[in-house]
Design a protein around this motif. Sequence first.
Motif, PDB file in Angstrom:
ATOM      1  N   ILE A  23       0.854  -1.185   0.000  1.00 31.71           N
ATOM      2  CA  ILE A  23       0.000   0.000   0.000  1.00 31.71           C
ATOM      3  C   ILE A  23       0.897   1.245   0.000  1.00 31.71           C
ATOM      4  CG2 ILE A  23      -1.847   1.266   1.182  1.00 31.71           C
ATOM      5  CD1 ILE A  23      -2.649  -1.253   2.612  1.00 31.71           C
ATOM      6  N   ASP A  24       0.573   2.212  -0.861  1.00 25.83           N
ATOM      7  CA  ASP A  24       1.243   3.520  -0.907  1.00 25.83           C
ATOM      8  C   ASP A  24       2.776   3.414  -0.828  1.00 25.83           C
ATOM      9  OD1 ASP A  24      -1.230   4.674  -1.181  1.00 25.83           O
ATOM     10  OD2 ASP A  24      -1.255   5.664   0.772  1.00 25.83           O
ATOM     11  N   LEU A 130      -8.499  -4.878   8.264  1.00 25.14           N
ATOM     12  CA  LEU A 130      -7.451  -3.860   8.415  1.00 25.14           C
ATOM     13  C   LEU A 130      -7.922  -2.596   7.713  1.00 25.14           C
ATOM     14  CD1 LEU A 130      -3.662  -4.341   7.970  1.00 25.14           C
ATOM     15  CD2 LEU A 130      -4.828  -2.648   6.542  1.00 25.14           C
ATOM     16  N   TYR A 131      -7.785  -1.453   8.381  1.00 23.06           N
ATOM     17  CA  TYR A 131      -8.170  -0.161   7.812  1.00 23.06           C
ATOM     18  C   TYR A 131      -6.929   0.697   7.651  1.00 23.06           C
ATOM     19  CZ  TYR A 131     -10.346   4.578   7.866  1.00 23.06           C
ATOM     20  OH  TYR A 131     -10.718   5.874   7.606  1.00 23.06           O
ATOM     21  N   HIS A 132      -6.613   1.067   6.407  1.00 20.92           N
ATOM     22  CA  HIS A 132      -5.562   2.049   6.103  1.00 20.92           C
ATOM     23  C   HIS A 132      -6.312   3.334   5.768  1.00 20.92           C
ATOM     24  CE1 HIS A 132      -2.467   4.236   3.921  1.00 20.92           C
ATOM     25  NE2 HIS A 132      -1.568   3.313   4.175  1.00 20.92           N
ATOM     26  N   ALA A 133      -6.196   4.340   6.633  1.00 22.15           N
ATOM     27  CA  ALA A 133      -7.047   5.531   6.496  1.00 22.15           C
ATOM     28  C   ALA A 133      -6.628   6.434   5.347  1.00 22.15           C
ATOM     29  CB  ALA A 133      -7.059   6.313   7.806  1.00 22.15           C
ATOM     30  N   GLY A 134      -5.461   6.192   4.738  1.00 22.99           N
ATOM     31  CA  GLY A 134      -4.968   7.111   3.719  1.00 22.99           C
ATOM     32  C   GLY A 134      -4.588   8.433   4.371  1.00 22.99           C
ATOM     33  N   ALA A 156      -5.846  -0.853  12.641  1.00 18.66           N
ATOM     34  CA  ALA A 156      -6.018   0.446  11.981  1.00 18.66           C
ATOM     35  C   ALA A 156      -4.668   1.117  11.798  1.00 18.66           C
ATOM     36  CB  ALA A 156      -6.942   1.346  12.787  1.00 18.66           C
ATOM     37  N   LEU A 157      -4.421   1.579  10.578  1.00 26.98           N
ATOM     38  CA  LEU A 157      -3.215   2.337  10.240  1.00 26.98           C
ATOM     39  C   LEU A 157      -3.672   3.779  10.071  1.00 26.98           C
ATOM     40  CD1 LEU A 157      -1.895  -0.158   7.485  1.00 26.98           C
ATOM     41  CD2 LEU A 157      -1.626  -0.303   9.976  1.00 26.98           C
TER      42      LEU A 157
END
Length: 225
Positions: A23-24, A130-134, A156-157
Motif C-alpha cells: 500500500i502507498d 485492516l483499515y488504512h485511512a490514507g 487500523a493504520l
Amino acid sequence: MLKLTYLGHSGFVIATDGHQLVIDPFLTGNPVAKHTPADVQAGYVLVTHGHADHVGDAVPIAKANDALIIGPNDLAVKLGEEGVRSHGMGIGGQHQFPFGRMRLTPAFHDAGYEGGHPAGIVLELDGRRLYHAGDTGLFSDMKLLNGVIEPGIDIALLPIGDNYTMGIADAVIACTWLQPKVVVPMHYNTFPLIAADAAAFKRQAEAAVPGLTVLTPAPGEVFTV
Ligand code: NI
Ligand code: MN
C-alpha cells in the motif's frame, strides 16, 4: 497472522497466507525509507490517492512484479495509461480479490490529480479487517466501520503527522470510534513539517481505548499482527 513491513510514511507491505500486497509504496525520494522499489515483491499495489508521497513507486513496482494496481477509479485509469494493469474502485464500493475483500472508504484530503477523490482502504484478509485511512482529517463516518457497514476493525493504520492529515489528538479520537485491537501510526516524521511523537500517541491512545495496543515500527521494520 499477518506479516507487515513498514516502509515508512504511509507505506506497508502486507503478507497474507498466500499473497503479498503493498500500500502507498513511497520509496524513491523518501528520506526515511530503508527499502528500494526493487526490494518490494507484491502481486497487488494499492494506492489511496494521487499524491507523489503515496503513488510513489507504484508503477515501477507493478511493472517489475506484473502486479495489479488498485485504487480510486480515475487514478487507476491514469496509472493504467502508463502500461500497468489496474482496477479502479469508487468510494463505498467493495470487491472480492484473490487476496481477500477490499472496500474503498472516504478520506477528506486532496486527490492529487484533477477531478479525483482520495480514499482509505478496508481489507478483509484471512478473516481479519485492516483499515488504512490514507491521508485524511478526522471525520465522524469512520464510526460506520465499527459495526455499521463493517463488523469492526481489527488493525487500523492512522496518520498522526498533522498539517496534511489528522494529528495525534484527532487520531486518538479515531481510535475511540474504531475500537481496533491494534493501531499503527503513519504519515509522520518523514519530513520536519509532519514531525510527531509516536510515544505520546501510544500513551494517549492506549489510555483512551482499553485493550488497545499501539505498535510504532521504525521504517524498514517487520512486525506481525
Ligand atoms: Ni496526500
Ligand atoms: Mn501524504
